[in-house]
Design a protein around this motif. Structure first.
Motif, PDB file in Angstrom:
ATOM      1  N   ILE A  26       3.029  26.032  18.680  1.00 18.77           N
ATOM      2  CA  ILE A  26       4.330  25.360  18.755  1.00 18.77           C
ATOM      3  C   ILE A  26       4.301  24.054  17.963  1.00 18.77           C
ATOM      4  O   ILE A  26       5.187  23.779  17.133  1.00 18.77           O
ATOM      5  N   LYS A  27       3.285  23.244  18.176  1.00 18.22           N
ATOM      6  CA  LYS A  27       3.200  21.956  17.479  1.00 18.22           C
ATOM      7  C   LYS A  27       3.034  22.141  15.974  1.00 18.22           C
ATOM      8  O   LYS A  27       3.616  21.392  15.176  1.00 18.22           O
ATOM      9  N   ALA A  28       2.239  23.123  15.578  1.00 16.71           N
ATOM     10  CA  ALA A  28       2.027  23.360  14.144  1.00 16.71           C
ATOM     11  C   ALA A  28       3.329  23.792  13.469  1.00 16.71           C
ATOM     12  O   ALA A  28       3.687  23.283  12.391  1.00 16.71           O
ATOM     13  N   PHE A  29       4.060  24.698  14.092  1.00 24.01           N
ATOM     14  CA  PHE A  29       5.298  25.188  13.476  1.00 24.01           C
ATOM     15  C   PHE A  29       6.423  24.168  13.589  1.00 24.01           C
ATOM     16  O   PHE A  29       7.345  24.177  12.762  1.00 24.01           O
ATOM     17  N   ASN A  30       6.362  23.287  14.568  1.00 20.58           N
ATOM     18  CA  ASN A  30       7.295  22.159  14.601  1.00 20.58           C
ATOM     19  C   ASN A  30       7.172  21.335  13.333  1.00 20.58           C
ATOM     20  O   ASN A  30       8.167  20.924  12.725  1.00 20.58           O
ATOM     21  N   GLU A  31       5.949  21.057  12.942  1.00 14.55           N
ATOM     22  CA  GLU A  31       5.692  20.231  11.761  1.00 14.55           C
ATOM     23  C   GLU A  31       6.011  20.981  10.470  1.00 14.55           C
ATOM     24  O   GLU A  31       6.562  20.413   9.527  1.00 14.55           O
ATOM     25  N   ALA A  68       9.392  22.787  21.767  1.00 13.09           N
ATOM     26  CA  ALA A  68       9.705  23.478  20.519  1.00 13.09           C
ATOM     27  C   ALA A  68      10.982  22.977  19.865  1.00 13.09           C
ATOM     28  O   ALA A  68      11.954  22.606  20.520  1.00 13.09           O
ATOM     29  N   LYS A  69      10.991  23.017  18.522  1.00  6.75           N
ATOM     30  CA  LYS A  69      12.175  22.721  17.725  1.00  6.75           C
ATOM     31  C   LYS A  69      12.975  24.006  17.485  1.00  6.75           C
ATOM     32  O   LYS A  69      12.498  25.104  17.795  1.00  6.75           O
ATOM     33  N   PRO A  70      14.173  23.895  16.916  1.00  5.45           N
ATOM     34  CA  PRO A  70      15.040  25.084  16.783  1.00  5.45           C
ATOM     35  C   PRO A  70      14.484  26.214  15.935  1.00  5.45           C
ATOM     36  O   PRO A  70      14.972  27.354  16.037  1.00  5.45           O
ATOM     37  N   ASN A  71      13.502  25.939  15.086  1.00  3.19           N
ATOM     38  CA  ASN A  71      12.928  27.009  14.261  1.00  3.19           C
ATOM     39  C   ASN A  71      12.028  27.945  15.061  1.00  3.19           C
ATOM     40  O   ASN A  71      11.530  28.935  14.530  1.00  3.19           O
ATOM     41  N   ILE A  72      11.821  27.647  16.355  1.00  3.69           N
ATOM     42  CA  ILE A  72      10.959  28.464  17.222  1.00  3.69           C
ATOM     43  C   ILE A  72      11.829  29.162  18.260  1.00  3.69           C
ATOM     44  O   ILE A  72      12.593  28.538  18.980  1.00  3.69           O
ATOM     45  N   GLY A 129       8.087  23.488  10.070  1.00  6.77           N
ATOM     46  CA  GLY A 129       9.479  23.882   9.966  1.00  6.77           C
ATOM     47  C   GLY A 129       9.677  25.357   9.694  1.00  6.77           C
ATOM     48  O   GLY A 129      10.787  25.795   9.367  1.00  6.77           O
ATOM     49  N   GLN A 130       8.639  26.148   9.847  1.00  7.13           N
ATOM     50  CA  GLN A 130       8.716  27.577   9.591  1.00  7.13           C
ATOM     51  C   GLN A 130       9.159  28.322  10.852  1.00  7.13           C
ATOM     52  O   GLN A 130       8.967  27.847  11.968  1.00  7.13           O
ATOM     53  N   ARG A 131       9.697  29.507  10.661  1.00  7.11           N
ATOM     54  CA  ARG A 131      10.203  30.287  11.780  1.00  7.11           C
ATOM     55  C   ARG A 131       9.049  30.926  12.543  1.00  7.11           C
ATOM     56  O   ARG A 131       8.165  31.555  11.957  1.00  7.11           O
ATOM     57  N   LEU A 132       9.077  30.779  13.867  1.00  2.00           N
ATOM     58  CA  LEU A 132       8.084  31.379  14.759  1.00  2.00           C
ATOM     59  C   LEU A 132       8.809  32.072  15.896  1.00  2.00           C
ATOM     60  O   LEU A 132       9.700  31.493  16.525  1.00  2.00           O
ATOM     61  N   PRO A 154      -3.423  21.655  16.312  1.00  3.50           N
ATOM     62  CA  PRO A 154      -2.329  22.003  15.398  1.00  3.50           C
ATOM     63  C   PRO A 154      -2.654  21.710  13.942  1.00  3.50           C
ATOM     64  O   PRO A 154      -2.231  22.453  13.048  1.00  3.50           O
ATOM     65  N   GLU A 155      -3.374  20.615  13.678  1.00  7.20           N
ATOM     66  CA  GLU A 155      -3.664  20.228  12.306  1.00  7.20           C
ATOM     67  C   GLU A 155      -4.488  21.288  11.581  1.00  7.20           C
ATOM     68  O   GLU A 155      -4.234  21.614  10.416  1.00  7.20           O
ATOM     69  N   SER A 156      -5.477  21.841  12.267  1.00  5.76           N
ATOM     70  CA  SER A 156      -6.314  22.873  11.663  1.00  5.76           C
ATOM     71  C   SER A 156      -5.508  24.144  11.400  1.00  5.76           C
ATOM     72  O   SER A 156      -5.646  24.776  10.339  1.00  5.76           O
ATOM     73  N   LEU A 157      -4.658  24.523  12.343  1.00  9.67           N
ATOM     74  CA  LEU A 157      -3.812  25.694  12.147  1.00  9.67           C
ATOM     75  C   LEU A 157      -2.845  25.469  10.987  1.00  9.67           C
ATOM     76  O   LEU A 157      -2.654  26.353  10.139  1.00  9.67           O
TER      77      LEU A 157
END
Length: 389
Positions: free
Chosen positions: A215-220, A241-245, A222-225, A314-317
């Motif tokens: 969740i944190k990685a895709f928040n940053e 989560a942000k709206p892209n999730i 901005g990709q769809r999850l 999240p940073e590594s992912l």
């Protein structure tokens, strides 16, 4: 030889129960012993097998609340008597059913999904599930661990579902284990569909699965999850989560299949004993992005069917996702790797192992049955893990 089977509990229909189904197909006349059984849960492969429950099953709601009755498990297992005429017991266990008493001189082969995590590793996680669980582990965990360890010493032969679990069997029980990976229904998936621009998580939403990392990685990024699954962490993760999730909750198999077959990548940030979902993803031709630990190291071929991130954060992912080159991972390679974990191969390997103990299996259960192979008509465009192109 007269063979009986045992399984920790029959309260759901998940990976462990699917392993039991395959074992039961090798011994179609066998009785099955279990701690508790939920009659509302239908397990197709067990039809026709006599099933014996422990006295714990007589308690109201025991089949749903069995985890909160831990202090009673050893006594209930001791009271569950295996027939005197049984020559061999094959137990499928992720708890303490291996502690069943069997006739003297009978062989006991344990297919171990894992030494019980709530006793040996994840006690703190289990305690958070309820007051009853916290009370049980605070008061009786040493007794339960002693019961489990002594039961493990009476097992004739251990089979582990992964090398990761075999190492834990050595660590906690001081026993060696053969490794036979569990069966995966690879033919349920089509690997030749076009990929879309989303990544996928399918998981129980509990803290140790570490879905928060995704969740944190895709928040940053901005990709769809897309997240499929439910559990006590869902509200927390949705708030994060942000709206892209997108959270879809629990879904039937056709929805899981659709997403496996069209996702650009499958994200697997936790540590599992084996982990069936990464194999299912590969069966659908979907590359896997997994944390470098646990059973994923045995099921994902780095650079060919997926990639690993090295630190569970999240940073590594994010770094791994940004460097991922989907065009280097072919759907054909993903599918061919997944097929090495088929149910047919599982039965054949298990039958070969059991033959060392003079246990003969039903011939039809291990005969070759050629399944329909995917037709690779055009190159598969894996696509990108980024958002809309």
């Amino acid at each position: 030889m007269n063979v009986a089977l045992a399984h920790h509990w029959l309260a759901s229909y998940r990976g462990g129960e699917k392993v039991l189904e395959q074992i039961a197909s090798l011994f179609p006349q066998s009785d099955i012993y279990t701690l508790v059984r939920n009659l509302q849960v239908h397990i197709p492969g067990l039809a026709g097998h006599p099933i014996h429950e422990s006295p714990l099953n007589l308690l109201p709601y025991a089949s749903r609340a069995h985890r909160h009755l831990l202090p009673l498990h050893p006594l209930a297992i001791k009271m569950l008597r295996v027939h005197d005429h049984v020559d061999a017991l094959i137990s499928s266990d992720a708890s303490m059913i291996k502690g069943l008493s069997i006739p003297k001189n009978a062989t006991h082969i344990c297919y171990c999904h894992s030494p019980p995590r709530y006793l040996w590793e994840l006690g703190a996680e289990y305690k958070r599930t309820s007051f009853a669980a916290r009370f049980a582990l605070d008061r009786v965990a040493p007794m339960l661990r002693r019961f489990d360890w002594e039961a493990a010493q009476r097992v004739t032969h251990f089979i582990a579902n992964s090398q990761f679990v075999a190492d834990r069997i050595r660590k906690y029980y001081d026993r060696d284990a053969e490794v036979i990976h569990p069966p995966v229904a690879v033919d349920d998936f089509c690997p030749t569909r076009e990929r879309e621009s989303f990544s996928l998580v399918i998981s129980e939403l509990v803290s140790y699965k570490r879905i928060d990392i995704a969740i944190k990685a895709f928040n940053e990024l901005g990709q769809r999850l897309v997240v499929i699954g439910d559990g006590p962490e869902r509200k927390k993760l949705e708030t994060l989560a942000k709206p892209n999730i997108q959270f879809l909750g629990r879904q039937p198999f056709p929805v899981l299949k659709e997403h496996f077959e069209t996702a650009a990548a499958f994200i697997f940030p936790g540590i599992e004993d084996f982990g069936i979902t990464p194999v299912e993803a590969q069966a659908a031709g979907c590359p896997v992005v997994a944390y470098r630990a646990g059973g994923a190291l045995e099921t994902v071929l780095e650079g060919r069917t997926g990639v690993f991130f090295d630190t569970q954060n999240p940073e590594s992912l994010m770094s791994t996702l940004e460097e991922l080159r989907p065009e280097t991972i072919a759907a054909r390679d993903c599918r061919e790797n997944a097929e090495t974990f088929s149910a047919q191969i599982f039965r054949q390997r298990l039958a070969k192992s059991l033959a060392k103990f003079n246990l003969s299996v039903a011939p039809q259960a291990v005969s070759s049955d050629e399944c329909e192979k995917p037709t690779w008509t055009t190159p598969i465009a894996i696509g990108s893990t980024s958002g809309a192109q």
